[in-house]
Scaffold this active site. Structure first.
Site, PDB file in Angstrom:
ATOM      1  N   CYS A   1       1.130  -3.072  -2.875  1.00  0.00           N
ATOM      2  CA  CYS A   1       0.369  -4.296  -2.636  1.00  0.00           C
ATOM      3  C   CYS A   1       1.194  -5.548  -2.327  1.00  0.00           C
ATOM      4  CB  CYS A   1      -0.508  -4.578  -3.848  1.00  0.00           C
ATOM      5  SG  CYS A   1      -1.636  -3.244  -4.296  1.00  0.00           S
TER       6      CYS A   1
ATOM      7  N   HIS B   1      -1.486 -11.980  -5.920  1.00  0.00           N
ATOM      8  CA  HIS B   1      -0.405 -11.024  -6.205  1.00  0.00           C
ATOM      9  C   HIS B   1       0.896 -11.362  -5.475  1.00  0.00           C
ATOM     10  CE1 HIS B   1       0.782  -6.522  -6.948  1.00  0.00           C
ATOM     11  NE2 HIS B   1       1.337  -7.365  -7.818  1.00  0.00           N
TER      12      HIS B   1
ATOM     13  N   ASP C   1      -5.884  -0.827  -1.247  1.00  0.00           N
ATOM     14  CA  ASP C   1      -5.682   0.607  -1.515  1.00  0.00           C
ATOM     15  C   ASP C   1      -6.665   1.504  -0.761  1.00  0.00           C
ATOM     16  OD1 ASP C   1      -3.639  -0.094  -3.186  1.00  0.00           O
ATOM     17  OD2 ASP C   1      -4.525   0.701  -5.022  1.00  0.00           O
TER      18      ASP C   1
ATOM     19  N   ASP D   1      -4.032  -3.045   2.675  1.00  0.00           N
ATOM     20  CA  ASP D   1      -2.681  -3.493   2.343  1.00  0.00           C
ATOM     21  C   ASP D   1      -1.692  -2.340   2.294  1.00  0.00           C
ATOM     22  OD1 ASP D   1      -3.756  -2.367   0.045  1.00  0.00           O
ATOM     23  OD2 ASP D   1      -2.940  -3.878  -1.319  1.00  0.00           O
TER      24      ASP D   1
END
Length: 472
Positions: free
Chosen positions: A74, A133, A35, A310
């Site tokens: 993400c 993730h 981020d 990302d």
């Protein structure tokens, strides 16, 4: 670079032959920020928060000014980075959060080859430290996607320090404050804020820190813990080719800054921004320790290091700046998709380069495969950047940049870009921008250039027909 390595690279780059010895296979380190806004590094123009170690990668290597990721958030962005494929090609369209991370059908499909799998099969030792993730169920464990070592967490976020938040200042989103008030509630080391209108997500629910496959009790600030593990990985594997994927969770929420770092930014009046600055500074210090270990191990000339984010920064949530771009995380405008992207390979890539042509995180897969001596299939969407960066070729192969996420979509072709943010999938409302003349996407040219708009709409539809429906 030694003559034999240059010749090996030349033949490998030219003929894509699997012919490199272990001594000729470079190490590859990817440092992925979470981020981070486009305008938050010193080398990107930020004068408020010093980032000298990250900036050194630009000074000693290459800074790409038009680097894109495959999604404005993400998980699908990471799917594109690690596979070298547009994630919607295999149905990886959305960003799972919370309990959805553990759904048995939510994650990176087993049939998609990651760069870790490819490099592992070329003899590399592969390690993931940080945020995964890409599926929290057992089928999607990093071990099952080519990683030999894993230290980190499986979901979209994690507290840097758990309650009672010792040694940090923490800012948490809340629906309301005591007494039903709105705004901020400040105490010694804890801030509640209603600025987003909802509570902080339950990041740590059933989302432990894991070493390999087992939960661990970590007491260090998480960025520091990841740094410790990365330094250890480099030290332990310096005698063999390795791939290290260090996926920071900084500067992703929750906002938690170490006290000693926050004290360095007392000139920043807003506590929100001050915590963010501390988190970014902590990550920069971490990068410095990684670079120091590479040097101490004698690996500077044998190691390609890449730093990127990302996706764009969520400005309202974190204060992260994407200037001079429009939009933020989740948006199909440049601020959601264009990211800082730095590359250093001492002795091979000339320092102090600025590359102003569009590149993509998709290009990482093909470039790394060629460097490792692996054959590159036609399945991928990325390009091998090395001939261009080594001045063997004057131009990169032409490509287009395609995005789709629900009703939101975009396509960049040359200097032109179409964006769909206001309509629906069934009734899109396309905007048209010329990025060379309007980087901030302030002038919608759709009505002035209907032919160009139709051309790009047609091409987006053609590419979209190649994509799969969302898996989850």
């Amino acid at each position: 670079m030694q003559t034999h390595l240059m010749l090996a690279l030349f033949f490998c780059l030219t003929y894509s032959l699997n012919m490199l010895s272990a001594a000729e296979q470079p190490n590859i380190i990817v440092l992925l920020a979470d981020d981070l806004g486009y305008g938050e590094l010193g080398c990107q123009g930020n004068t408020q928060i010093p980032t000298p170690h990250i900036d050194s990668l630009a000074r000693d290597g290459i800074r790409f000014t038009q680097a894109y990721v495959t999604a404005p958030n993400c998980s699908p962005s990471r799917a594109g980075l690690l596979t070298g494929r547009i994630p919607t090609r295999f149905g990886y369209e959305f960003n799972p959060i919370g309990a959805r991370n553990e759904d048995p059908g939510t994650g990176l499909p087993a049939g998609e080859q990651t760069i870790a799998e490819l490099l592992h099969d070329q003899g590399y030792t592969t390690g993931l430290i940080g945020k995964w993730h890409l599926g929290g169920a057992a089928d999607y464990h990093p071990f099952r996607h080519g990683f030999d070592e894993f230290f980190g967490f499986m979901h979209e976020g994690h507290y840097f320090v758990p309650p009672p938040y010792q040694g940090v200042t923490t800012m948490l989103r809340r629906k309301s404050l005591p007494g039903g008030e709105r705004g901020r509630w400040l105490s010694k080391n804890l801030v509640y804020s209603t600025h987003m209108g909802y509570d902080e997500p339950d990041y740590d629910a059933n989302n432990p820190l894991i070493r390999g496959g087992q939960p661990v009790n970590e007491t260090a600030y998480l960025t520091d813990a990841f740094t410790r593990e990365a330094v250890s990985f480099i030290d332990r594997h310096q005698d063999k080719p390795f791939f290290l994927y260090l996926a920071y969770n900084a500067v992703h929420s929750p906002l938690q800054g170490k006290m000693e770092d926050i004290q360095r930014f007392t000139q920043i009046e807003d506590i929100h921004r001050r915590i963010f600055a501390a988190m970014l500074s902590s990550m920069d210090q971490s990068v410095g320790k990684i670079l120091k270990q590479v040097k101490l191990s004698g690996l500077n000339k044998k190691t390609l290091i890449i730093f990127l984010s990302d996706n764009g920064g969520p400005t309202r949530e974190l204060t992260s700046s994407n200037l001079p771009l429009r939009g933020e995380k989740g948006s199909m405008y440049e601020g959601g998709l264009r990211v800082p992207f730095l590359m250093r390979w001492t002795g091979t890539l000339a320092p102090k380069q600025t590359v102003n042509v569009p590149v993509s995180s998709l290009d990482f897969f093909s470039t790394s495969a060629i460097l490792a001596g692996a054959p590159v299939t036609q399945k991928g969407d990325g390009r091998n950047l090395l001939p261009f960066l080594l001045k063997q070729e004057t131009e990169l192969p032409q490509t287009e940049f395609f995005w789709r996420q629900g009703r939101r979509a975009a396509l960049r072709s040359g200097a032109w870009k179409i964006v769909q943010m206001r309509g629906t999938r069934e009734k899109p409302v396309w905007e048209l921008y010329h990025l060379e003349d309007d980087l901030a996407e302030t002038r919608d040219l759709a009505k002035e250039n209907p032919e160009k708009l139709l051309e790009l709409q047609t091409r987006w539809n053609e590419l979209n027909s190649q994509m799969k429906p969302a898996l989850f």
